[in-house]
Design a protein around this motif. Structure first.
Motif, PDB file in Angstrom:
ATOM      1  N   ARG A   1      -4.082  -2.667  -4.230  1.00  0.00           N
ATOM      2  CA  ARG A   1      -3.392  -2.886  -2.959  1.00  0.00           C
ATOM      3  C   ARG A   1      -2.729  -4.265  -3.073  1.00  0.00           C
ATOM      4  NH1 ARG A   1      -4.204  -0.819   2.106  1.00  0.00           N
ATOM      5  NH2 ARG A   1      -6.150   0.131   1.388  1.00  0.00           N
TER       6      ARG A   1
ATOM      7  N   ASP B   1     -15.116  -4.556   1.396  1.00  0.00           N
ATOM      8  CA  ASP B   1     -15.852  -3.967   0.278  1.00  0.00           C
ATOM      9  C   ASP B   1     -15.026  -3.920  -1.005  1.00  0.00           C
ATOM     10  OD1 ASP B   1     -18.033  -3.529   1.936  1.00  0.00           O
ATOM     11  OD2 ASP B   1     -17.292  -1.547   2.567  1.00  0.00           O
ATOM     12  N   ALA B   2     -13.785  -4.347  -0.946  1.00  0.00           N
ATOM     13  CA  ALA B   2     -12.898  -4.232  -2.103  1.00  0.00           C
ATOM     14  C   ALA B   2     -12.960  -5.486  -2.974  1.00  0.00           C
ATOM     15  CB  ALA B   2     -11.464  -4.005  -1.636  1.00  0.00           C
TER      16      ALA B   2
ATOM     17  N   ASN C   1     -10.594  -6.700   6.775  1.00  0.00           N
ATOM     18  CA  ASN C   1     -10.070  -5.330   6.661  1.00  0.00           C
ATOM     19  C   ASN C   1     -10.448  -4.625   5.367  1.00  0.00           C
ATOM     20  OD1 ASN C   1      -8.045  -4.906   9.092  1.00  0.00           O
ATOM     21  ND2 ASN C   1      -7.720  -7.000   8.367  1.00  0.00           N
ATOM     22  N   TYR C   2     -10.712  -5.374   4.312  1.00  0.00           N
ATOM     23  CA  TYR C   2     -11.031  -4.765   3.013  1.00  0.00           C
ATOM     24  C   TYR C   2     -12.258  -5.448   2.416  1.00  0.00           C
ATOM     25  CZ  TYR C   2      -6.089  -3.905   3.925  1.00  0.00           C
ATOM     26  OH  TYR C   2      -4.894  -3.586   4.526  1.00  0.00           O
TER      27      TYR C   2
ATOM     28  N   ALA D   1       0.844  -1.197   0.000  1.00  0.00           N
ATOM     29  CA  ALA D   1       0.000   0.000   0.000  1.00  0.00           C
ATOM     30  C   ALA D   1       0.878   1.246   0.000  1.00  0.00           C
ATOM     31  CB  ALA D   1      -0.922  -0.008   1.215  1.00  0.00           C
ATOM     32  N   ASP D   2       1.926   1.211   0.801  1.00  0.00           N
ATOM     33  CA  ASP D   2       2.973   2.241   0.776  1.00  0.00           C
ATOM     34  C   ASP D   2       4.262   1.528   0.388  1.00  0.00           C
ATOM     35  OD1 ASP D   2       1.406   4.465   1.723  1.00  0.00           O
ATOM     36  OD2 ASP D   2       1.469   3.522   3.709  1.00  0.00           O
TER      37      ASP D   2
ATOM     38  N   GLU E   1      -2.246   7.950  -5.352  1.00  0.00           N
ATOM     39  CA  GLU E   1      -2.807   7.771  -4.016  1.00  0.00           C
ATOM     40  C   GLU E   1      -3.752   6.566  -4.033  1.00  0.00           C
ATOM     41  OE1 GLU E   1      -5.427  10.300  -0.692  1.00  0.00           O
ATOM     42  OE2 GLU E   1      -4.689  11.260  -2.522  1.00  0.00           O
TER      43      GLU E   1
ATOM     44  N   ALA F   1      -6.914   4.439  -3.130  1.00  0.00           N
ATOM     45  CA  ALA F   1      -8.292   4.666  -2.711  1.00  0.00           C
ATOM     46  C   ALA F   1      -8.665   3.757  -1.552  1.00  0.00           C
ATOM     47  CB  ALA F   1      -9.237   4.416  -3.892  1.00  0.00           C
ATOM     48  N   ASP F   2      -9.625   4.192  -0.750  1.00  0.00           N
ATOM     49  CA  ASP F   2     -10.065   3.376   0.392  1.00  0.00           C
ATOM     50  C   ASP F   2     -10.618   2.035  -0.054  1.00  0.00           C
ATOM     51  OD1 ASP F   2      -9.302   5.388   2.137  1.00  0.00           O
ATOM     52  OD2 ASP F   2     -11.311   6.277   2.221  1.00  0.00           O
ATOM     53  N   ASP F   3     -11.300   2.029  -1.213  1.00  0.00           N
ATOM     54  CA  ASP F   3     -11.896   0.794  -1.713  1.00  0.00           C
ATOM     55  C   ASP F   3     -11.058   0.193  -2.837  1.00  0.00           C
ATOM     56  OD1 ASP F   3     -12.341   2.770  -3.571  1.00  0.00           O
ATOM     57  OD2 ASP F   3     -14.426   2.182  -3.984  1.00  0.00           O
ATOM     58  N   ALA F   4      -9.765   0.445  -2.815  1.00  0.00           N
ATOM     59  CA  ALA F   4      -8.878  -0.062  -3.866  1.00  0.00           C
ATOM     60  C   ALA F   4      -8.962  -1.584  -3.947  1.00  0.00           C
ATOM     61  CB  ALA F   4      -7.439   0.354  -3.576  1.00  0.00           C
TER      62      ALA F   4
END
Length: 394
Positions: free
Chosen positions: A149, A182-183, A179-180, A70-71, A114, A116-119
């Motif tokens: 991600r 919705d992705a 943790n994800y 992610a980073d 950047e 996205a929250d839903d990446a």
């Protein structure tokens, strides 16, 4: 700031076996210590800031290690830094037949947008002899540049005993769902990583999560048969293997490794695993693969796609290859880089004329482009800044 990462592909080679004196345990050790690439010795330390682990809440010491990109962070002489862009330098040469093989090189600057929250989440499974760090670049960085991600799990031989990358996959599945949730989820496997990829698909579906897509890069057919296929080719090149390692001793070493893995009941073939998939899937293979028996792979793909006579690929459409790599020292017998494609519904097969196993794992730009084009049918890919060409380094 940009950073160079350099890798020299040598093909999967066992020629470092100097004098094995016919000892089965030494043959096993050599098999388990093979690596698909050279020139990446420092990468594991450099990408350590991305290393994470997820552990069982009920079973002590039951954990799965992975890289979370992610980073994108790395350690250099001047300290640790987080990347907003990443420069990748690749030099790839087939060492087995240097007078006949192509010599590829490319340099690419990835821009990392950047997240996205839903990446969409992509879980990447390395192949045999590979560590998660081997897929940090270009694979992980490229996927991150598309707005994914990337979570790169440990390779099959990063754990002892080697268990085909199958243990503890429920941990990464539950981590992603918790943790994800919705992705969208994409699963990608390299070589032996096809086993973890298909197993993860089954585990996600068991939790009513349908993966958006599966990607198989140079997938393994079957561990024992592909290992023997590779061994027979290597014997032709190295007299030490012919003299000191008999076929029966090599096969016995493979049997010992499989037995110790404890995963013999799940050792199914590529044909069986492909047929069991329920998600859109893409399979990519190279015609000069020195590890995976292409003829066996084609039979598996024929069964999966429901087509006949896959051997005559010239009857199928050739893929547009407007995503070139630099080819120096070209083979005069090869006119150009050709790729053939077969598609049935949500299933697609691509076969690359010039590429072998290492070339496929190295994820040259045409391969990345074809995967991206296919994936965007099933998952929203954020419009990332384009890969920038930089001058070739000779």
């Amino acid at each position: 700031m940009t950073v160079f990462a350099r890798v020299i592909g040598t093909g999967v080679a066992m020629s470092v076996i100097a004098i094995l004196a016919g000892c089965t345990s030494l043959v096993e050790r050599q098999i388990l210590n093979m690596e698909p690439v050279s020139g990446m010795a420092s990468v594991e330390f450099a990408v350590a800031p991305n290393r994470q682990k997820v552990c069982s809440a009920t079973v002590e010491h039951r954990c799965l290690h992975y890289l979370d990109l992610a980073d994108v962070q790395a350690i250099y002489d001047e300290g640790q830094m987080t990347h907003e862009e990443f420069k990748w330098t690749l030099t790839l040469r087939n060492s087995r037949e240097p007078e006949l093989s192509e010599y590829f090189s490319e340099e690419t600057l990835f821009r990392l947008p950047e997240l996205a929250d839903d990446a969409p989440v992509v879980i990447v499974a390395p192949g045999y002899g590979m560590k998660s760090a081997h897929l940090f670049a270009p694979t992980g960085v490229w996927l991150r540049s598309l707005g994914f991600r990337p979570l790169i799990i440990a390779g099959p031989t990063e754990t002892n005993p080697m268990a085909f990358g199958l243990p503890n996959l429920t941990l990464i599945r539950d981590h992603v769902i918790n943790n994800y949730g919705d992705a969208p989820v994409v699963l990608m496997g390299f070589s032996m990583g096809m086993m973890a990829t298909t197993e993860l698909e089954r585990l996600f579906i068991d939790k009513d999560v349908q993966p958006s897509g599966l990607v198989f890069v140079a997938p393994m057919n079957d561990f024992r048969s592909d290992a023997n296929f590779m061994f027979q080719q290597l014997k032709e090149m190295d007299w030490r293997l012919r003299w000191f390692v008999s076929d029966s001793r090599f096969d016995a070493a493979l049997g010992n490794i499989i037995t110790r893995s404890g995963e013999t009941e799940r050792m199914t073939t590529l044909a069986q695993r492909l047929e069991a998939t329920q998600s859109p899937a893409l399979v990519l293979a190279g015609r000069t693969d020195e590890v995976v028996d292409l003829q066996v792979s084609r039979k598996a793909v024929e069964r999966w796609l429901g087509v006949e006579n896959l051997q005559v690929l010239n009857e199928y459409p050739e893929v547009d290859t407007d995503l070139p790599v630099t080819v120096t020292m070209p083979n005069p017998d090869i006119e150009r880089f050709k790729v053939f494609q077969i598609e049935q519904g949500n299933k697609r097969y691509l076969e690359y004329e010039l590429l072998g196993h290492t070339s496929m794992v190295a994820m040259l730009k045409p391969i990345r482009g074809h995967i991206e084009e296919w994936l965007q049918q099933f998952v929203e890919i954020r419009e990332a800044p384009p890969e920038l060409e930089v001058p070739e380094v000779m």
